[in-house]
Design an enzyme around this catalytic site. Structure first.
Site, short mmCIF file in Angstrom:
data_model
loop_
_atom_site.label_atom_id
_atom_site.label_comp_id
_atom_site.label_asym_id
_atom_site.label_seq_id
_atom_site.Cartn_x
_atom_site.Cartn_y
_atom_site.Cartn_z
N ASP A 1 -16.80 20.94 -46.98
CA ASP A 1 -17.62 21.40 -48.10
C ASP A 1 -16.94 22.48 -48.94
OD1 ASP A 1 -19.67 19.69 -47.37
OD2 ASP A 1 -20.55 21.18 -46.01
N HIS B 1 -10.92 24.54 -48.81
CA HIS B 1 -9.92 24.75 -47.76
C HIS B 1 -9.05 23.51 -47.56
CE1 HIS B 1 -8.27 26.60 -44.18
NE2 HIS B 1 -8.55 25.52 -43.49
#
Length: 155
Positions: free
Chosen positions: A86, A89
């Site tokens: 989400d 990263h």
């Protein structure tokens, strides 16, 4: 006109390093098994295959650079699995890992094969780790053998 193309014939004495992340171990363990099987199936003795585990894909370039600097391996195979989540990263890890591995390859002149899966879903990784899309660990190993052979031929 000269024509060069690598094949799977590699000196028996050639050493290979398999670097694999522990993150998403169910996937990476399958990739490692495929790479080892592919190398062994093409005449590389188990004693000439070093398997090194790192925490995640982010750490692969540093360890690849250390191994490349030692000049003990004909090729370095890197295996990992980064699955989109989400946050951003995923992009940071996947992109920087690929850039780092390419830099190691170019800086040291040693083939560094990128077998880090960067996928949207775990099902995509499973498909590439022995599923419907084959085993990318096997494919990376074959590419490593071919690159070692090709580099031996080039002037």
């Amino acid at each position: 006109m000269s024509h060069y193309e690598g094949d799977l014939r590699t000196p028996e004495s050639a050493r290979f390093a398999i670097l694999a992340s522990r993150w998403n171990a169910r996937i990476t363990d399958t990739l490692v098994a495929g790479a080892r099987q592919s190398l062994a199936g093409n005449g590389i003795a188990e004693a000439n295959i070093d398997v090194i585990r790192v925490p995640g894909a982010w750490e692969l370039p540093l360890v690849a650079a250390r191994l490349a600097a030692a000049h003990e391996h004909a090729a370095i195979l890197t295996l990992g699995c980064v699955i989109r989540g989400d946050t951003r990263h995923y992009e940071h890890v996947a992109d920087r890992c690929a850039e780092g591995l390419m830099r190691v390859q170019l800086d040291f002149g040693v083939p560094v094969l990128n077998g880090v899966l960067a996928v949207e879903r775990v099902e995509d990784a499973e498909a590439r780790a022995g599923g419907s899309h084959g085993n990318k660990g096997e494919e990376v190993a074959l590419a490593a053998l071919e690159m070692v052979n090709l580099l031996e031929q080039l002037p």
